[in-house]
Write a protein that holds these residues in place. Sequence first.
Motif, short mmCIF file in Angstrom:
data_model
loop_
_atom_site.label_atom_id
_atom_site.label_comp_id
_atom_site.label_asym_id
_atom_site.label_seq_id
_atom_site.Cartn_x
_atom_site.Cartn_y
_atom_site.Cartn_z
N SER A 79 -6.23 -4.66 -1.55
CA SER A 79 -5.98 -3.62 -2.55
C SER A 79 -6.86 -2.39 -2.32
CB SER A 79 -6.24 -4.18 -3.95
OG SER A 79 -6.24 -3.16 -4.91
N PHE A 103 1.10 -1.64 -2.86
CA PHE A 103 0.76 -3.02 -2.54
C PHE A 103 1.66 -3.95 -3.35
CE2 PHE A 103 -2.97 -6.29 -2.77
CZ PHE A 103 -2.34 -7.09 -1.81
N GLY A 150 -5.55 -5.80 -8.31
CA GLY A 150 -5.26 -4.57 -7.57
C GLY A 150 -3.86 -4.42 -7.03
N ALA A 151 -2.97 -5.38 -7.26
CA ALA A 151 -1.59 -5.23 -6.80
C ALA A 151 -0.87 -4.18 -7.65
CB ALA A 151 -0.85 -6.56 -6.87
#
Length: 410
Positions: free
Chosen positions: A164, A174, A192-193
């Motif tokens: 990420s 992502f 963080g996706a």
Amino acid sequence: MKFNTKLIHGNLKIDETGATNTPLHLSNAFSHSSAEELECIMKGTSMGYAYTRISNPTVTSFERRIASVEGGLAATAAASGMNAIYLAIMNIVESGDEIIASSGLFGGTYTLIKNLKSYGINVKFLDNLDKISLENAIMKNTKIVFAETLGNPKLDVLDIEDVSKVCIEYNVIFIVDSTITTPYLIKPIENGADIVIHSTSKYINGTSNSIGGIIVDGGSIKYKEDKYKNFKEYSRKFGKMAYTAKLRNTVGKDIGASLSPFNAFLNLTGIETLSLRMRRHCINTLAVAAFLSNNEKVTSVNYPSLPSSKYYNLTKKYYKNGASGVLTFRLGSKENAFRFINNLKMILNITNIGDTKTLIIHPASTICASNTEREKEKMGVFDDLLRLSVGIEDIDDIIEDIESALQFIN
């Protein structure tokens, strides 16, 4: 509202009848009191339903539930997991763009992404998708990094936070397929996706009675950058909802692969017990992995929660409640693998995973049959390898069936 409660009550709206189960709206189209009302719905300037290919109240309820438990901004259901992957990607890329993906993907996903080359989209597969390999691979035209939380059936563990950080630095979307892990084990958006995908046919549903997929939008701000010119209009009008707004107004509507309202209803029923099932899946799978590891007829066992796994430390970091219900093991030859399957009594030889029942398959001759030998090797698929999706039956019965079938192995 905590996680287990969200599985049952997340974004739940009780209708005027007071029914506690979401009503099943089996209607292709919806009547309206005026031409002006329907015009506004079709233009997207007011809420409502016109045609089930575009949206349906039962499907909306399912989308809202998944968005709630995943911590996403919104969710869009699809006819299958593969369709969800296709829509999620094609909502972003154009001819000349590039996708970077893990080579440890499910065979069907690997083939889908590989075949995007025919649309003028460049594709790179990385054997080890990590910070260093990704930084070396990213180009100016890279629009997407795609990976699975746990590879199927490679069972490689994705370091979501590290990947990420690279995607943020280079302004790349992502996308994470979390089918195997489910929001019970991990919520990739929190790590963080930008986009999370599920084949809901697996653990979300839980009983193999409906096909479906879903795309969860994390509300990224990346789409407002000049790199994503095809999002310019949507970013201006919808802000963090740009991805979902574009998806619903373009490729999602055009392809027409909508989730059946009946399947949405079945998935809503299934997800209520997700925590109970996943906990049992993880406990049983670790016990089976330990048993197989101590059997001399088994040449190797791959399960991320085993201390012998190269991904053990990453597993401890991300999967504190277990590493899901899938493992692989090798028996020395294809003949042994087939002989083992053919002598099972309770465990079913089936292409699916995530069922309450224990399922087995020989990936090389089935779900990865269309892949080249080199691709299979990158996916961790070998002629003697079997994939086991461990169910929630009594563990003694699962192990007894495995032990009995192993007696027929040379």
